[in-house]
Design a protein around this motif. Structure first.
Motif, PDB file in Angstrom:
ATOM      1  N   ALA A  79      27.149  39.154  41.815  1.00 12.10           N
ATOM      2  CA  ALA A  79      28.318  39.405  40.958  1.00 12.10           C
ATOM      3  C   ALA A  79      28.283  38.496  39.730  1.00 12.10           C
ATOM      4  O   ALA A  79      28.557  38.941  38.607  1.00 12.10           O
ATOM      5  CB  ALA A  79      29.612  39.197  41.738  1.00 12.10           C
ATOM      6  N   ARG A  80      27.939  37.235  39.939  1.00 11.92           N
ATOM      7  CA  ARG A  80      27.837  36.315  38.790  1.00 11.92           C
ATOM      8  C   ARG A  80      26.743  36.768  37.829  1.00 11.92           C
ATOM      9  O   ARG A  80      26.925  36.732  36.608  1.00 11.92           O
ATOM     10  CB  ARG A  80      27.590  34.885  39.266  1.00 11.92           C
ATOM     11  CG  ARG A  80      28.817  34.259  39.910  1.00 11.92           C
ATOM     12  CD  ARG A  80      28.666  32.762  40.149  1.00 11.92           C
ATOM     13  NE  ARG A  80      27.505  32.367  40.930  1.00 11.92           N
ATOM     14  CZ  ARG A  80      27.455  32.346  42.271  1.00 11.92           C
ATOM     15  NH1 ARG A  80      28.524  32.688  42.980  1.00 11.92           N
ATOM     16  NH2 ARG A  80      26.361  31.956  42.899  1.00 11.92           N
TER      17      ARG A  80
ATOM     18  N   ARG B 247      25.663  39.878  37.422  1.00 15.64           N
ATOM     19  CA  ARG B 247      26.143  41.104  36.775  1.00 15.64           C
ATOM     20  C   ARG B 247      27.171  40.789  35.698  1.00 15.64           C
ATOM     21  O   ARG B 247      27.152  41.380  34.609  1.00 15.64           O
ATOM     22  CB  ARG B 247      26.714  42.062  37.823  1.00 15.64           C
ATOM     23  CG  ARG B 247      25.644  42.619  38.760  1.00 15.64           C
ATOM     24  CD  ARG B 247      26.205  43.455  39.920  1.00 15.64           C
ATOM     25  NE  ARG B 247      27.312  44.280  39.524  1.00 15.64           N
ATOM     26  CZ  ARG B 247      28.527  44.228  40.117  1.00 15.64           C
ATOM     27  NH1 ARG B 247      28.771  43.408  41.114  1.00 15.64           N
ATOM     28  NH2 ARG B 247      29.486  45.010  39.704  1.00 15.64           N
ATOM     29  N   ARG B 248      28.095  39.872  35.990  1.00 18.88           N
ATOM     30  CA  ARG B 248      29.120  39.488  35.009  1.00 18.88           C
ATOM     31  C   ARG B 248      28.459  38.902  33.771  1.00 18.88           C
ATOM     32  O   ARG B 248      28.778  39.264  32.639  1.00 18.88           O
ATOM     33  CB  ARG B 248      30.110  38.498  35.605  1.00 18.88           C
ATOM     34  CG  ARG B 248      31.253  38.133  34.664  1.00 18.88           C
ATOM     35  CD  ARG B 248      32.190  37.056  35.193  1.00 18.88           C
ATOM     36  NE  ARG B 248      32.676  37.275  36.537  1.00 18.88           N
ATOM     37  CZ  ARG B 248      32.284  36.570  37.609  1.00 18.88           C
ATOM     38  NH1 ARG B 248      31.412  35.600  37.507  1.00 18.88           N
ATOM     39  NH2 ARG B 248      32.786  36.839  38.800  1.00 18.88           N
TER      40      ARG B 248
ATOM     41  N   PHE C 262      30.517  43.788  33.738  1.00 16.52           N
ATOM     42  CA  PHE C 262      31.961  43.928  33.882  1.00 16.52           C
ATOM     43  C   PHE C 262      32.623  42.657  33.372  1.00 16.52           C
ATOM     44  O   PHE C 262      31.970  41.640  33.172  1.00 16.52           O
ATOM     45  CB  PHE C 262      32.352  44.198  35.345  1.00 16.52           C
ATOM     46  CG  PHE C 262      32.043  43.054  36.281  1.00 16.52           C
ATOM     47  CD1 PHE C 262      33.000  42.092  36.573  1.00 16.52           C
ATOM     48  CD2 PHE C 262      30.791  42.936  36.869  1.00 16.52           C
ATOM     49  CE1 PHE C 262      32.714  41.034  37.427  1.00 16.52           C
ATOM     50  CE2 PHE C 262      30.494  41.882  37.718  1.00 16.52           C
ATOM     51  CZ  PHE C 262      31.459  40.929  38.000  1.00 16.52           C
ATOM     52  N   THR C 263      33.929  42.758  33.171  1.00 14.14           N
ATOM     53  CA  THR C 263      34.718  41.572  32.838  1.00 14.14           C
ATOM     54  C   THR C 263      35.671  41.322  33.994  1.00 14.14           C
ATOM     55  O   THR C 263      35.963  42.223  34.784  1.00 14.14           O
ATOM     56  CB  THR C 263      35.523  41.754  31.539  1.00 14.14           C
ATOM     57  OG1 THR C 263      36.369  42.900  31.677  1.00 14.14           O
ATOM     58  CG2 THR C 263      34.598  41.947  30.349  1.00 14.14           C
ATOM     59  N   ASP C 264      36.156  40.113  34.081  1.00 16.73           N
ATOM     60  CA  ASP C 264      37.055  39.769  35.177  1.00 16.73           C
ATOM     61  C   ASP C 264      38.430  40.381  34.955  1.00 16.73           C
ATOM     62  O   ASP C 264      39.009  40.239  33.882  1.00 16.73           O
ATOM     63  CB  ASP C 264      37.201  38.254  35.295  1.00 16.73           C
ATOM     64  CG  ASP C 264      35.935  37.601  35.818  1.00 16.73           C
ATOM     65  OD1 ASP C 264      35.252  38.229  36.632  1.00 16.73           O
ATOM     66  OD2 ASP C 264      35.648  36.468  35.398  1.00 16.73           O
TER      67      ASP C 264
ATOM     68  N   ARG D 206      41.133  38.590  40.442  1.00 16.71           N
ATOM     69  CA  ARG D 206      39.774  38.941  40.851  1.00 16.71           C
ATOM     70  C   ARG D 206      39.757  39.375  42.316  1.00 16.71           C
ATOM     71  O   ARG D 206      40.184  38.630  43.176  1.00 16.71           O
ATOM     72  CB  ARG D 206      38.841  37.768  40.636  1.00 16.71           C
ATOM     73  CG  ARG D 206      38.655  37.494  39.170  1.00 16.71           C
ATOM     74  CD  ARG D 206      37.844  36.303  38.836  1.00 16.71           C
ATOM     75  NE  ARG D 206      36.916  35.859  39.845  1.00 16.71           N
ATOM     76  CZ  ARG D 206      36.104  34.851  39.671  1.00 16.71           C
ATOM     77  NH1 ARG D 206      36.099  34.192  38.550  1.00 16.71           N
ATOM     78  NH2 ARG D 206      35.292  34.470  40.635  1.00 16.71           N
TER      79      ARG D 206
ATOM     80  N   LEU E 271      34.197  38.652  44.271  1.00 12.05           N
ATOM     81  CA  LEU E 271      33.817  38.174  42.940  1.00 12.05           C
ATOM     82  C   LEU E 271      34.432  36.840  42.606  1.00 12.05           C
ATOM     83  O   LEU E 271      35.501  36.512  42.951  1.00 12.05           O
ATOM     84  CB  LEU E 271      34.235  39.202  41.879  1.00 12.05           C
ATOM     85  CG  LEU E 271      33.722  40.616  42.150  1.00 12.05           C
ATOM     86  CD1 LEU E 271      34.214  41.551  41.060  1.00 12.05           C
ATOM     87  CD2 LEU E 271      32.228  40.630  42.200  1.00 12.05           C
TER      88      LEU E 271
END
Length: 178
Positions: free
Chosen positions: A159-160, A162-163, A168-170, A174, A178
């Protein structure tokens, strides 16, 4: 597909060793990580495919049916489905074409946007997605072959990544993990 007989050594570890021997030490760990994720994807996809194929589904078809089943009315605009599944609109069209041919979804005109088309889950599609999800959960997701504590760590790491890659944005709150 996984080999029927395990290899006598880890080819990714050997590739990492070769990277170092050839002077690419700074890139060796990154290459090994990327190669490991890609190989893990192949292994995971093979397991999922083996479960879904007898049901006449691919993972892409299941994802579309599951997405529709999660929506309030069992319907979404095709553009929304494309965004939520993170795939090109052409891929959504191809999946919807096949699902529609099999009677699992239908297309309808959007009631307020004349430019949009809704994809609507049929009763047959809803029955299939529930059955497929039960089978997939039991055969794969409940027994992923990774210890539970490692699943959370792995999901968090990915997830980190990918972010940071702009996937994606938070959201304000959350969701786990994530």
């Amino acid at each position: 597909m996984a080999a029927s007989v395990p290899l006598p050594m880890d080819p990714i570890a050997e590739a990492r060793r070769q990277w170092i021997v050839h002077g690419w030490t700074d890139a060796a760990d990154g290459m090994a990580a990327f190669s490991s994720v890609m190989r893990a994807h192949q292994l995971m996809y093979s397991r999922v495919d083996a479960v879904l194929k007898p049901l006449g589904l691919s993972y892409a078809r299941l994802e579309m049916l599951r997405l529709l089943s999660f929506s309030r009315d069992g319907a979404l605009p095709m553009a929304s489905a494309s965004a939520r599944l993170q795939v090109h609109p052409t891929s959504v069209t191809n999946v919807v074409d096949r699902l529609e041919k099999d009677g699992f979804v239908r297309r309808e005109a959007h009631p307020t946007d004349g430019r949009a088309t809704l994809v609507v889950l049929t009763g047959t599609g809803r029955t299939l997605v529930e059955r497929a999800t039960r089978v997939l959960n039991g055969a794969v997701f409940e027994q992923p072959g990774i210890p539970e504590e490692d699943l959370l760590t792995l999901t968090g790491i990915l997830a980190r990544f990918r972010r940071a890659a702009g996937d994606f944005t938070d959201p304000p709150e959350r969701p786990e993990p994530l």
